[in-house]
Design a protein around this motif. Structure first.
Motif, mmCIF file in Angstrom:
data_model
loop_
_atom_site.group_PDB
_atom_site.id
_atom_site.type_symbol
_atom_site.label_atom_id
_atom_site.label_comp_id
_atom_site.label_asym_id
_atom_site.label_seq_id
_atom_site.Cartn_x
_atom_site.Cartn_y
_atom_site.Cartn_z
ATOM 1 N N ASN A 185 1.651 10.967 3.079
ATOM 2 C CA ASN A 185 2.457 11.910 2.247
ATOM 3 C C ASN A 185 1.193 12.597 1.496
ATOM 4 O OD1 ASN A 185 4.186 13.249 0.645
ATOM 5 N ND2 ASN A 185 4.668 11.204 -0.926
ATOM 6 N N CYS A 195 0.950 -1.127 0.163
ATOM 7 C CA CYS A 195 -0.012 0.085 0.068
ATOM 8 C C CYS A 195 0.646 1.210 -0.032
ATOM 9 C CB CYS A 195 -1.012 0.129 1.307
ATOM 10 S SG CYS A 195 -0.322 -0.018 2.881
ATOM 11 N N ASP A 196 2.301 1.228 0.328
ATOM 12 C CA ASP A 196 2.937 2.124 0.255
ATOM 13 C C ASP A 196 3.951 2.334 -0.756
ATOM 14 O OD1 ASP A 196 2.073 3.550 2.372
ATOM 15 O OD2 ASP A 196 3.111 2.071 3.898
ATOM 16 N N ASP A 236 4.272 2.911 -5.109
ATOM 17 C CA ASP A 236 3.720 3.553 -6.193
ATOM 18 C C ASP A 236 4.137 2.926 -7.342
ATOM 19 O OD1 ASP A 236 3.025 4.909 -8.294
ATOM 20 O OD2 ASP A 236 3.418 6.963 -7.227
ATOM 21 N N SER A 279 1.953 6.196 1.645
ATOM 22 C CA SER A 279 1.152 6.785 0.785
ATOM 23 C C SER A 279 0.057 7.623 1.337
ATOM 24 C CB SER A 279 0.550 5.798 -0.148
ATOM 25 O OG SER A 279 -0.378 4.728 0.736
ATOM 26 N N SER A 280 -0.424 7.345 2.854
ATOM 27 C CA SER A 280 -1.304 8.057 3.251
ATOM 28 C C SER A 280 -0.899 9.470 4.000
ATOM 29 C CB SER A 280 -2.015 7.180 4.464
ATOM 30 O OG SER A 280 -2.657 6.106 3.871
#
Length: 533
Positions: A459, A89-90, A92, A456-457
């Motif tokens: 950021n 999930c983190d 890209d 990801s969250s």
């Protein structure tokens, strides 16, 4: 939110209240089954604990000194294990990601042609430029942006732009290929095997990473957390195995019980803990009526089960409807050695109750508190590691006084690493035992580069909150400009006053938001001297 505030195992049995929702850090751990994880071999050590909590003023010898030396085959091979890199999930899929694990620089990237995450040596064979600074081209190949060399998911070079089309196919030469590490995705985490030797190409068919079924169970909910930490793997593992530090190092952050006769005012008390099984594959440990498991090199996990009445049914339909399934939660810590003096933590706490919380509370909100917990003992552990490494690693129990049972898990880890790895992690021939110099405190406790850019969250939240701050400032300036430029009488007094008030509120809001962003996404110090008052 309180439910996930549990970076360290604290589980006094007397605090369990099945009818109330309490933070995980206050609950007891119990495992009815090993959660389908790696099974342990027959134990080769007797049960041991740290010495009694009734402490004498006279020095005591370390508990259960072991003189047995394992065979060479029993030595723990640090480079023949699966290591976690990052939660999926983190990562890209549009860009390559550079990471370091076990002193190895690797690049993780998404191969859309094979629909799989690939792990390469982070070094272009041409002039050794880092491939993690490259890009994914339109054909789904990993491209080095220094000279444009392109590589497929198998590591083969597919294009050397400087090679003439009518010349020899130099891109097919073996020296043009990139070293590829075996990799897999399990439990939503990318794992890799730290050897590019062809004999390990199919290692996944012979040995898999530890599997935790609750992370894939749809009836459980969880959020992943990752953080790069400026102290070593051994210190990180020990800290997570040490519940006695929580009411002190994390005072004011994590929920602590009210003092009782046996507790001091910060919540400390004697803890009954002992290691019941230990071999090359790790060990299990009992904490009062709970259990913990250490699966080297990476995984430390415990389970909490409480509530429910599956054994109280009277057999009737009404009785069966009255049954409540037990509530269960796990604390899962995945600890990666990055380099001497640096480590990485992946944390998850899957649970099958209060699942609605993760649907309405953003992931980054949980991470704010997790970062504060990490920061609250980060500096003292950074300093502690330097003092420990000043001595011989085999002399840990001589330089550290561990007289109480609350240190049993830590003592177990030191006994395990002493017997199976000569008291220290094996970095190969590339590293000595020296540590990098201590950076300034603000850099040591940095959150942006150690977490935010890798999450990801957080950021996304950081960028959104910064954009909101700019918008508030622009609106504040624009409102003042409108009021100043508008002639008297063109707008009503109410409208004029409203714009002035809005401008002031937006200015104040932007200043508060700037402080909030800096404190939660950049740097937040933790002064223990003032927290206790």
């Amino acid at each position: 939110m309180e439910a996930l505030r549990a970076p360290s195992p604290v589980s006094p049995a007397s605090l369990i209240r099945p009818q109330a929702f309490k933070p995980l850090s206050t609950l007891s751990f119990t495992l009815s089954k090993p959660n389908s994880l790696t099974q342990f071999n027959k134990p080769k050590f007797k049960t041991f604990t740290a010495v009694s909590s009734s402490v004498s003023t006279e020095p005591t010898s370390p508990p259960d000194q072991e003189t047995e030396t394992p065979d060479q085959d029993e030595k723990f091979d640090w480079y023949s294990q699966w290591y976690a890199i990052m939660p999926v999930c983190d990562l890209d899929k549009r860009a390559p990601h550079g990471k370091k694990v076990m002193g190895l620089d690797v690049v993780v990237w998404w191969d859309k042609n094979e629909n799989a995450w690939k792990v390469f040596d982070d070094m272009c064979p041409h002039r050794l430029a880092p491939l993690s600074e490259g890009r994914i081209d339109q054909w789904g190949r990993l491209q080095c942006v220094y000279h444009g060399w392109c590589f497929s998911g198998s590591g083969d070079c597919k294009l050397i732009p400087q090679a003439p089309p009518d010349g020899p196919p130099v891109h097919t030469f073996k020296k043009a290929c990139v070293a590829v590490y075996p990799s897999t995705v399990q439990n939503g985490i990318v794992w890799f095997w730290p050897s590019t030797d062809p004999q390990y190409k199919d290692i996944l068919t012979k040995k898999k990473p530890p599997y935790i079924p609750e992370l894939d169970d749809p009836s459980f909910t969880h959020t992943m957390y990752n953080r790069d930490i400026p102290y070593g793997y051994e210190i990180l593992i020990e800290n997570l195995m040490d519940p006695a530090h929580v009411p002190y190092a994390h005072y004011g952050i994590m929920w602590t019980p009210q003092p009782s006769v046996k507790r001091d005012r910060e919540g400390g008390r004697p803890l009954e803990m002992n290691v019941t099984k230990i071999d090359k594959n790790g060990y299990t440990a009992q904490q009062q009526n709970g259990k913990w498991n250490f699966l080297p090199p990476c995984v430390l996990y415990g389970s909490i089960t409480f509530g429910g009445n599956p054994n109280e049914s009277d057999g009737t339909a009404k009785g069966k409807l009255a049954q409540k399934p037990p509530r269960q939660a796990l604390l899962i810590f995945i600890c990666m050695p990055v380099s001497p003096g640096n480590s990485r933590l992946i944390f998850a706490s899957p649970r099958n109750f209060a699942v609605w919380m993760d649907r309405i509370i953003p992931r980054w909100v949980y991470h704010i508190n997790q970062n504060l917990i990490i920061d609250s003992d980060l500096y003292l552990l950074h300093v502690e590691e330097k003092k420990v490494l000043e001595a011989d690693p085999n002399d840990w129990q001589k330089i550290c006084f561990v007289p109480t049972k609350s240190d049993a898990l830590v003592v177990g880890f030191r006994k395990w690493i002493k017997k199976y790895s000569n008291g220290q992690l094996n970095w190969g021939n590339n590293f000595d035992r020296s540590l990098p110099p201590s950076p300034p405190r603000e850099q040591l406790l940095d959150r942006y580069w150690s977490h935010v850019v890798n999450c990801s969250s957080c950021n996304a939240a950081y960028k959104s909150l910064n954009a909101l701050q700019v918008a508030l400032q622009v609106f504040s300036v624009a409102s003042v400009a409108i009021v100043a430029a508008t002639k008297q009488g063109l707008i009503s007094v109410v409208a004029r006053n409203t714009l002035v008030v809005a401008a002031v509120l937006c200015f104040v809001g932007s200043k508060w938001l700037s402080h909030f962003i800096y404190k939660n996404f950049r740097y937040h110090d933790y002064n223990h001297a003032f927290v206790f008052h």
